[in-house]
Design an enzyme around this catalytic site. Structure first.
Site, PDB file in Angstrom:
ATOM      1  N   GLU A 174       0.873  -1.070  -0.011  1.00 37.40           N
ATOM      2  CA  GLU A 174      -0.106   0.017  -0.100  1.00 37.40           C
ATOM      3  C   GLU A 174       1.124   1.140   0.004  1.00 37.40           C
ATOM      4  O   GLU A 174       1.769   1.433   0.934  1.00 37.40           O
ATOM      5  CB  GLU A 174      -0.762  -0.026   1.154  1.00 37.40           C
ATOM      6  CG  GLU A 174      -2.019   1.341   1.257  1.00 37.40           C
ATOM      7  CD  GLU A 174      -2.875   1.119   2.377  1.00 37.40           C
ATOM      8  OE1 GLU A 174      -2.556   0.324   3.323  1.00 37.40           O
ATOM      9  OE2 GLU A 174      -3.453   2.199   2.248  1.00 37.40           O
ATOM     10  N   ARG A 210       5.126 -12.773   9.886  1.00 38.35           N
ATOM     11  CA  ARG A 210       5.914 -11.589   9.551  1.00 38.35           C
ATOM     12  C   ARG A 210       7.015 -11.511  10.260  1.00 38.35           C
ATOM     13  O   ARG A 210       7.331 -12.027  11.306  1.00 38.35           O
ATOM     14  CB  ARG A 210       4.914 -10.345   9.589  1.00 38.35           C
ATOM     15  CG  ARG A 210       4.404 -10.095  11.264  1.00 38.35           C
ATOM     16  CD  ARG A 210       3.221  -9.244  11.398  1.00 38.35           C
ATOM     17  NE  ARG A 210       3.588  -7.916  11.060  1.00 38.35           N
ATOM     18  CZ  ARG A 210       3.220  -6.940   9.731  1.00 38.35           C
ATOM     19  NH1 ARG A 210       2.439  -7.854   9.375  1.00 38.35           N
ATOM     20  NH2 ARG A 210       3.390  -5.763   9.999  1.00 38.35           N
ATOM     21  N   LYS A 263       3.956   0.957   9.580  1.00 35.07           N
ATOM     22  CA  LYS A 263       4.199   2.080   8.820  1.00 35.07           C
ATOM     23  C   LYS A 263       3.502   3.298   9.260  1.00 35.07           C
ATOM     24  O   LYS A 263       3.968   4.333   9.360  1.00 35.07           O
ATOM     25  CB  LYS A 263       3.475   1.956   7.341  1.00 35.07           C
ATOM     26  CG  LYS A 263       4.606   1.408   6.456  1.00 35.07           C
ATOM     27  CD  LYS A 263       3.932   1.124   5.149  1.00 35.07           C
ATOM     28  CE  LYS A 263       3.144   0.115   4.980  1.00 35.07           C
ATOM     29  NZ  LYS A 263       2.396  -0.035   3.559  1.00 35.07           N
TER      30      LYS A 263
HETATM   31  P1  ATP Z   1       2.553  -2.084   8.230  1.00 33.58           P
HETATM   32  O1  ATP Z   1       1.986  -2.899   9.039  1.00 33.58           O
HETATM   33  O2  ATP Z   1       4.053  -1.960   8.426  1.00 33.58           O
HETATM   34  O3  ATP Z   1       1.843  -0.762   7.667  1.00 33.58           O
HETATM   35  P2  ATP Z   1       1.172  -3.377   5.908  1.00 33.58           P
HETATM   36  O4  ATP Z   1       1.002  -4.626   5.809  1.00 33.58           O
HETATM   37  O5  ATP Z   1       0.183  -2.785   6.048  1.00 33.58           O
HETATM   38  O6  ATP Z   1       2.627  -3.118   6.846  1.00 33.58           O
HETATM   39  P3  ATP Z   1       1.529  -3.223   3.099  1.00 33.58           P
HETATM   40  O7  ATP Z   1       2.145  -2.189   2.170  1.00 33.58           O
HETATM   41  O8  ATP Z   1       0.316  -3.466   2.886  1.00 33.58           O
HETATM   42  O9  ATP Z   1       1.993  -2.917   4.572  1.00 33.58           O
HETATM   43  O10 ATP Z   1       2.362  -4.420   2.877  1.00 33.58           O
HETATM   44  C1  ATP Z   1       2.924  -5.121   1.618  1.00 33.58           C
HETATM   45  C2  ATP Z   1       3.063  -6.511   1.814  1.00 33.58           C
HETATM   46  O11 ATP Z   1       4.135  -6.808   2.781  1.00 33.58           O
HETATM   47  C3  ATP Z   1       1.921  -7.229   2.538  1.00 33.58           C
HETATM   48  O12 ATP Z   1       1.753  -8.703   1.810  1.00 33.58           O
HETATM   49  C4  ATP Z   1       2.418  -7.563   3.893  1.00 33.58           C
HETATM   50  O13 ATP Z   1       1.779  -8.640   4.191  1.00 33.58           O
HETATM   51  C5  ATP Z   1       3.957  -7.594   3.887  1.00 33.58           C
HETATM   52  N1  ATP Z   1       4.569  -7.131   5.148  1.00 33.58           N
HETATM   53  C6  ATP Z   1       4.232  -5.804   5.633  1.00 33.58           C
HETATM   54  N2  ATP Z   1       4.719  -6.161   6.848  1.00 33.58           N
HETATM   55  C7  ATP Z   1       5.741  -7.282   6.846  1.00 33.58           C
HETATM   56  C8  ATP Z   1       6.560  -7.756   7.679  1.00 33.58           C
HETATM   57  N3  ATP Z   1       6.930  -7.331   9.009  1.00 33.58           N
HETATM   58  N4  ATP Z   1       6.899  -9.210   7.559  1.00 33.58           N
HETATM   59  C9  ATP Z   1       6.702  -9.611   6.345  1.00 33.58           C
HETATM   60  N5  ATP Z   1       5.815  -9.061   5.408  1.00 33.58           N
HETATM   61  C10 ATP Z   1       5.137  -7.928   5.715  1.00 33.58           C
HETATM   62 MG    MG Z   2      -1.409  -3.488   4.690  1.00 39.72          MG
END
Ligand code: ATP
Ligand code: MG
Length: 566
Positions: free
Chosen positions: A39, A265, A275
């Site tokens: 995102e 994760r 984020k």
């Molecule tokens: P955050 O919680 O840091 O905002 P998010 O999941 O909202 O992360 P996205 O941009 O939606 O951020 O993530 C893109 C991809 O990266 C998703 O498939 C998510 O599952 C993966 N991802 C995000 N954080 C992690 C992590 N700590 N370890 C592994 N994969 C991750």
């Molecule tokens: Mg997300």
């Protein structure tokens, strides 16, 4: 050659790769297609690197392909800056999506048509129950939800209302489109989840064309299906969303049936990876920006001098599993050292300088010595360094009253200057307060290159820089951004910020070649660690970031010395 290209990391086998292999073996999958779906509401962090390495790694290893798809369904939080930064970061990490760059927003029209399809089949309805009431009506884990009075609106009414939603007839939050599934399901995600909400917001790509936006749950699986994703790999918190993911695919005329798989994760001690919180750190000025070297972002790591190969190597070491865990920060540091050690050029820099005047060296003379750029890589060659009557050494390398086992400089003690001569400390110069301000020494001309013809030994070799051509620079020493291994465990994550996360040393004495060191490419400051030039620096006033120390910073050397003041 950048540190990056000299090492390849092989990811091991894991349950995801086993699933992919068995799908290929059984003919359930012809060509493997994965995707990384960020995102664009912030910069990528090291957690995302795990997902990138996994998705792109699987795509490569099984001769398939990997899409980069922006999950740009919430325009109030998303920006073009992030879209650009994310692409740069994925490329830097070493992955290439080729022609497969996609945006969920490209599918807005299709998603809208499919929403109408659900309505026409009696599988979705418009609900104008006020948001707080709707939340209360969802029930709890132990109590069924309450059916909305709007659940039984006619299909015609729902179509008309949904078209009015799209046409901008309603305010933000006035109503939503919900899937009609099961208000008493044990899985909260199936209690008539929201598919569309009204947001009168400008979208970075679709501008003002839309005022309704699909939710993650609705957009994600359908985007996967449109792109022919075979294995939709996500983190464990989406496990409970999988029944909804499958329900939507089953109720829509989608062109393919992707399958979702979840992995744990990445969590790292002393590190925050949300984020939302990283955004706060930037906005509230706790760090200098998304690429502050203390940030766990890929941009921050890059600025700190961490090569992409070290990030990939770290991710490979962590592996892919379904059990949540917290990885020790020391594993990251270890991997950075392991990656940099064979490739980083050696340089000399004195971080906390103390002047040494070599009494028996002529004042009007200098000479050139040869220093090797890497002790184990002769191909990296040598460089010329200047030696003269006045040199800088590290304050820490001198003690006026040395304890036992302190082998470095002290009155009467002989040490070796790296690539230079043996010197013996003859006198300590102090200011009126008794602080050591300089040392006098003598050198032995017969020891040029570092060995005495009579075979006598010294117990220490010091790094140093000649005063005549030292360049003054700034060195930034970083510590963890948070002061505890589990930031936020007591509630307020901001209260756990480490007040000593950076120490800035001005007036460091650098050997001249460091003035032109490429930004972001780490070198080893002998005896101190790996450091990379920062974009804040200039040729005449270089700035260096410490990438990582030479050894675990938690393990303090047994004896350190420092004069009373510096
Ligand atoms: P955050 O919680 O840091 O905002 P998010 O999941 O909202 O992360 P996205 O941009 O939606 O951020 O993530 C893109 C991809 O990266 C998703 O498939 C998510 O599952 C993966 N991802 C995000 N954080 C992690 C992590 N700590 N370890 C592994 N994969 C991750
Ligand atoms: Mg997300």
């Amino acid at each position: 050659m950048p540190a990056d290209d000299t090492k390849t990391e092989t990811a091991g086998r894991d349950f995801i790769r086993d699933i992919v292999q068995s799908d290929l073996d059984a003919g359930r999958t012809q060509t493997v297609v994965t995707r990384f779906p960020p995102e664009p509401n912030g910069y990528l962090h090291i957690g995302h690197a795990k997902s990138i390495c996994l998705n792109f790694g699987v795509g490569q290893e099984f001769a398939g392909r990997t899409h980069l798809r922006f999950d740009d369904t919430n325009p109030t939080k998303e920006e073009q800056e992030y879209i650009d930064a994310i692409q740069a970061d994925v490329r830097w990490l070493g992955y290439d999506w080729g022609a497969n760059l996609f945006f969920a927003s490209d599918y807005f029209e299709q998603l809208y048509q499919w929403a109408l399809h659900l309505i026409r089949n009696g599988d979705a309805y418009v609900d104008d129950t006020p948001p707080d009431q709707m939340r209360a009506m969802r029930g709890t884990l132990t109590e069924a939800g309450t059916i909305s009075p709007n659940r039984n609106r006619s299909i015609e009414q729902n179509v008309a209302l949904f078209e009015q939603m799209r046409a901008g007839k309603f305010e933000n939050g006035a109503c939503v489109l919900r899937a009609k599934i099961d208000m008493s399901s044990g899985n909260m995600n199936l209690r008539d989840p929201v598919l569309y909400r009204i947001m009168h917001a400008h979208h970075p790509r679709t501008g003002d064309a839309w005022c309704i936006y699909p939710t993650y749950d609705y957009a994600h699986g359908q985007s996967d299906a449109i792109e022919g994703i075979t294995h939709s790999i996500c983190t464990l918190e989406f496990e409970d969303h999988k029944p909804l993911y499958d329900w939507l695919l089953d109720h829509l005329p989608v062109p393919s049936k992707p399958r979702q798989y979840e992995f744990a994760r990445l969590n790292i001690g002393y590190t925050v990876m949300s984020k939302r919180i990283l955004n706060r750190l930037v906005r509230e000025g706790h760090v200098a920006g998304w690429d502050d070297p203390r940030m766990p972002t890929l941009a921050g790591l890059r600025r700190r001098g961490v090569p992409a190969a070290a990030v990939r190597g770290f991710i490979a070491k962590v592996g892919v599993a379904r059990a949540n865990s917290v990885v020790d920060l020391a594993l990251m540091d270890f991997t950075i050292r392991e990656t940099l050690n064979p490739v980083a050029a050696r340089r000399m820099a004195v971080l906390r300088p103390l002047k040494v005047i070599i009494e028996n060296y002529p004042a009007d003379q200098t000479e050139t010595l040869e220093a090797v750029n890497h002790p184990d890589v002769p191909d990296m060659g040598t460089r010329a360094i200047t030696f003269g009557r006045e040199i800088w050494v590290e304050q820490d390398d001198f003690m006026e009253v040395p304890p036992k086992k302190f082998y470095r400089l002290s009155p009467g003690k002989e040490v070796r200057l790296r690539y230079g001569y043996f010197i013996t400390c003859t006198q300590v110069i102090k200011d009126s307060d008794g602080n050591v301000v300089a040392l006098h020494a003598t050198y032995d001309p017969a020891t040029k290159g570092g060995n005495a013809p009579d075979g006598r030994k010294v117990q220490a070799t010091l790094h140093w820089v000649a005063a005549t051509d030292a360049v003054d620079g700034e060195v930034r020493l970083y510590n963890t951004l948070f002061a505890r291994p589990d930031p936020g465990a007591d509630g307020d994550v901001m209260a756990d910020i480490n007040p000593h996360s950076v120490e800035i040393l001005a007036g460091c004495k650098l050997e001249p070649s460091l003035a032109t060191a490429p930004v972001g490419q780490a070198v080893q400051f002998e005896r101190q660690g790996y450091f990379a030039a920062d974009p804040d620096g200039t040729r005449s006033a270089p700035v260096f970031n410490r990438t990582v120390g030479l050894r675990d910073s938690y393990a303090k050397p047994a004896v350190t010395g420092r004069p009373a003041a510096g």
